[in-house]
Every structure is written in C-alpha cells, then in structure tokens.
Design an enzyme around this catalytic site. Structure first.
Site, PDB file in Angstrom:
ATOM      1  N   GLY A  17       0.840  -1.207   0.000  1.00  0.00           N
ATOM      2  CA  GLY A  17       0.000   0.000   0.000  1.00  0.00           C
ATOM      3  C   GLY A  17       0.864   1.241   0.000  1.00  0.00           C
ATOM      4  N   GLY A  20      -0.473   4.936  -1.118  1.00  0.00           N
ATOM      5  CA  GLY A  20      -1.622   5.594  -0.474  1.00  0.00           C
ATOM      6  C   GLY A  20      -1.193   6.759   0.410  1.00  0.00           C
ATOM      7  CG  LEU A  21      -3.220   9.824   3.848  1.00  0.00           C
ATOM      8  CD1 LEU A  21      -2.836  11.204   3.354  1.00  0.00           C
ATOM      9  CD2 LEU A  21      -4.602   9.878   4.508  1.00  0.00           C
ATOM     10  CB  VAL A  22      -0.376   5.779   5.745  1.00  0.00           C
ATOM     11  CG1 VAL A  22       0.657   5.494   6.817  1.00  0.00           C
ATOM     12  CG2 VAL A  22      -1.663   6.272   6.377  1.00  0.00           C
ATOM     13  CE1 TYR A 147     -10.826  -1.260   5.480  1.00  0.00           C
ATOM     14  CE2 TYR A 147     -11.468  -0.350   7.599  1.00  0.00           C
ATOM     15  CZ  TYR A 147     -10.563  -0.454   6.571  1.00  0.00           C
ATOM     16  OH  TYR A 147      -9.385   0.254   6.620  1.00  0.00           O
ATOM     17  CG  HIS A 190     -11.614   9.775   6.233  1.00  0.00           C
ATOM     18  ND1 HIS A 190     -12.412   9.198   7.186  1.00  0.00           N
ATOM     19  CD2 HIS A 190     -10.913   8.769   5.675  1.00  0.00           C
ATOM     20  CE1 HIS A 190     -12.194   7.907   7.225  1.00  0.00           C
ATOM     21  NE2 HIS A 190     -11.277   7.602   6.310  1.00  0.00           N
TER      22      HIS A 190
HETATM   23  P1  GDP Z   1     -14.959   8.911  10.544  1.00  0.00           P
HETATM   24  O1  GDP Z   1     -14.010   9.729  11.374  1.00  0.00           O
HETATM   25  O2  GDP Z   1     -14.415   7.550  10.241  1.00  0.00           O
HETATM   26  O3  GDP Z   1     -16.342   8.879  11.120  1.00  0.00           O
HETATM   27  O4  GDP Z   1     -15.137   9.531   9.089  1.00  0.00           O
HETATM   28  P2  GDP Z   1     -15.253  10.963   8.422  1.00  0.00           P
HETATM   29  O5  GDP Z   1     -13.930  11.647   8.504  1.00  0.00           O
HETATM   30  O6  GDP Z   1     -15.765  10.699   7.043  1.00  0.00           O
HETATM   31  O7  GDP Z   1     -16.449  11.777   9.144  1.00  0.00           O
HETATM   32  C1  GDP Z   1     -16.457  12.384  10.369  1.00  0.00           C
HETATM   33  C2  GDP Z   1     -17.693  13.242  10.630  1.00  0.00           C
HETATM   34  O8  GDP Z   1     -17.629  14.423   9.824  1.00  0.00           O
HETATM   35  C3  GDP Z   1     -19.068  12.653  10.376  1.00  0.00           C
HETATM   36  O9  GDP Z   1     -19.835  12.905  11.546  1.00  0.00           O
HETATM   37  C4  GDP Z   1     -19.636  13.473   9.213  1.00  0.00           C
HETATM   38  O10 GDP Z   1     -21.030  13.666   9.308  1.00  0.00           O
HETATM   39  C5  GDP Z   1     -18.929  14.792   9.369  1.00  0.00           C
HETATM   40  N1  GDP Z   1     -18.790  15.559   8.121  1.00  0.00           N
HETATM   41  C6  GDP Z   1     -19.164  16.854   7.934  1.00  0.00           C
HETATM   42  N2  GDP Z   1     -18.901  17.263   6.692  1.00  0.00           N
HETATM   43  C7  GDP Z   1     -18.318  16.223   6.046  1.00  0.00           C
HETATM   44  C8  GDP Z   1     -17.787  16.041   4.730  1.00  0.00           C
HETATM   45  O11 GDP Z   1     -17.809  16.931   3.889  1.00  0.00           O
HETATM   46  N3  GDP Z   1     -17.237  14.824   4.432  1.00  0.00           N
HETATM   47  C9  GDP Z   1     -17.185  13.802   5.355  1.00  0.00           C
HETATM   48  N4  GDP Z   1     -16.639  12.624   5.011  1.00  0.00           N
HETATM   49  N5  GDP Z   1     -17.696  13.938   6.608  1.00  0.00           N
HETATM   50  C10 GDP Z   1     -18.234  15.120   6.955  1.00  0.00           C
END
Ligand code: GDP
Length: 291
Positions: A17, A20-22, A147, A190
């Site tokens: 991998g 990727g990012l890491v 996953y 994310h």
């Molecule tokens: P997690 O840390 O694995 O839960 O993943 P994420 O980084 O995708 O999301 C974290 C939180 O950010 C969730 O509660 C989403 O509802 C919120 N969030 C707000 N705006 C965004 C966005 O534009 N993209 C994503 N992925 N999450 C968002």
C-alpha cells in the site's frame, strides 16, 4: 505480549500500500527527512506490483524482494456508502490480502510486521476512554462490519503467529488521518479532504459550504507525516504484539464544527456555512440501501 526480533543486519523494509496516503508519507519521511538509516533498503509496493488478493502473486513479490521487515498498509478501502453496500467484498478481499501478506512474510522469514488497523474496529457500544484491550469486546458498527472484522482479524493473526512461531508481528490503530495525497472525493473521502474540496467548490461557484451532520461529533486527527514518523518508531522500538493506538492527545480532540472552521479560515472562505442533516450520517443502513 512482548516479543523480541532477531535481526542485527540492516533492515530491508517492504511497504504494502506504498502509494496511499500513509505509504507516501512514510516514503517522504524515509527519503527526504533522513528517516532511513545507513544500509537500509525501502521498497514501496503499489497495486500495480502485485495483486495481494492472490496468494501466488503475493508469495512471488515477497520472494523477489526478500524483506526483513514489512509495513502492511494495503487494504480495500472506501467511504461509508461503499462499505454499507459491499460488506461481503470488504470482508473477503481484506481477509485474503491480510492472510496472504502475513503468511508470505512468515514464509520468507520476515522478523517484524507492522500492520495498519483503524478506529472503526472498536465495538459500537463501548465505554470511554477507549484503549487497545477493548477491540474484541463487542460487535463493531453495523455499517462497515465486513471491513471492521477483517481488520480485527489481523490482531488474531498476530497473536497466533507469536504463539506458534514467536513472530514479532504487530499492528497500529491510527485515528482520523489527513495529509498530502489524501482522497479528496466528496462522497468517498474523510471529513478534512472532503471539506477542503467543498470549500474550493463553494469559493469557485459562490455557493454556501455545506457541513454534514450537527458538527458536534468529536475526532482526533493525525497528520500523515506525524503518523509516518510514529510508524518508524513502532517498526524500530515497539516490542509488543498487542496493537497500539497512534493519536494526538485527548486535549487535541476537535469537533467537526471546529475542523470546518479551521478549513474555512485556512482557505479564507468568506461565503455562507450551513449544516445539513440530509447526509449519510443520519441515514440508517436500511434507509440507505432502499435509496
Ligand atoms: P470517521 O471519522 O471515520 O467517522 O469519518 P469521516 O472523517 O468521514 O467523518 C467524520 C464526521 O464528519 C461525520 O460525523 C460526518 O457527518 C462529518 N462531516 C461533515 N462534513 C463532512 C464532509 O464533507 N465529508 C465527510 N466525510 N464527513 C463530513
């Protein structure tokens, strides 16, 4: 469970991998920040080099490079939507990748493997603060159980390789990683890269920035280059089979609202910011599958 690797010659490290990012962050630390020691060799594999879901191809790539150490990052990954729809694929593909990589490592005599897990492996219903001893305490969140269980099983592999063969195979559990070469897909990425992309579009189109959810959930973000430096520490110094959480301290935890404000400030966004509850974070799995 403490383990002792026996290897005095310079390391030859294979990173699965590696694109990727890491993986790219580790590449940067090793090549540009003097993270590699004299005589060490670092090999970064990408999906073009071998299909790690295939046992023979995995064995062949390990026999070709004959690594002494492995950082195992390769995995089938995806955002929440993809996870919810393809739990079977996430389970099977990742189980195959992990079994092939760890067994090939064992067969060519790799003395240390550091695999990458994820905070989503923790039980859905848990007490806080969370620590490494709690990963098998109850089912993970239903949305991405394929996953999450596949990642948890790496810990089972590691314990069994230690018990049966004394192998020093371990794992790290990073919190929410961000950094250069992130996945900026709005649907699949994310929150930080997603917000950066959305601010860019809002700036260009003169439209509001939509932040999903209430903004109140809290996250511990870790910068990919900091994580890369910690990976090197785990590879060289961490003597345990048990996984270790790699994160910022609890005082550096931020709410999604604060994260959005930081992105808005950094990009000097002057437009309107709205929160939307009409996103996946408030859809149940059944609601989503019915869409
Ligand atoms: P997690 O840390 O694995 O839960 O993943 P994420 O980084 O995708 O999301 C974290 C939180 O950010 C969730 O509660 C989403 O509802 C919120 N969030 C707000 N705006 C965004 C966005 O534009 N993209 C994503 N992925 N999450 C968002």
């Amino acid at each position: 469970m403490s383990c002792q690797e026996n290897n005095s010659s310079p390391m030859r490290v294979l990173v699965t991998g590696g694109s990727g990012l890491v993986g790219r962050a580790i590449h940067q630390v090793v090549t540009e920040e003097g993270g590699a020691k004299d005589g060490e060799e670092w090999i970064f594999l990408s999906s073009r080099d071998a299909n790690l879901m295939n046992k023979e191809e995995t064995k062949a790539v390990f026999e070709k490079h004959k690594p002494t150490h492995v950082i195992h990052l390769a995995a089938m990954v995806g955002g929440l939507f993809k996870n919810m729809k393809f739990n079977l694929d996430f389970w099977r593909n990742n189980i195959h990748i992990n079994d092939n990589v760890l067994q090939a490592a064992h067969e060519v005599g790799v003395v240390k493997v550091v695999s990458c897990l994820s905070t989503c492996i923790f039980p859905d219903k848990t007490t806080y603060p969370i620590d490494e001893t709690m990963i098998h305490n109850g089912p993970p969140h239903d949305s991405n159980f394929g996953y999450a269980y596949a990642k948890r099983m790496i810990d089972v592999h590691n314990r069994a390789y230690f018990q049966q063969y004394g192998r020093c195979y371990t794992a790290v559990i990073p919190t929410n990683v961000f950094g250069p070469h992130d996945n900026f897909s709005i649907e699949d990425g994310h929150v930080l890269p997603g917000l950066i992309h959305k601010v860019y579009l809002a700036q260009k189109g003169g439209t509001p920035l939509v932040v999903w959810g209430s903004g109140s959930p809290r996250r511990q973000f870790i910068y990919s280059l900091d994580l890369a430096r910690l990976f090197l520490w785990v590879l060289r110094e961490y003597p345990e089979v048990d996984p270790i959480i790699l994160s910022v301290g609890e005082k550096d935890e931020v709410s999604i609202k604060e994260a959005a404000e930081a992105v808005v400030q950094s990009l000097d966004f002057k437009g309107e910011v709205v929160v939307s509850f009409g996103n996946y974070s408030v859809l149940s799995q059944n609601e989503y599958l019915a869409l």
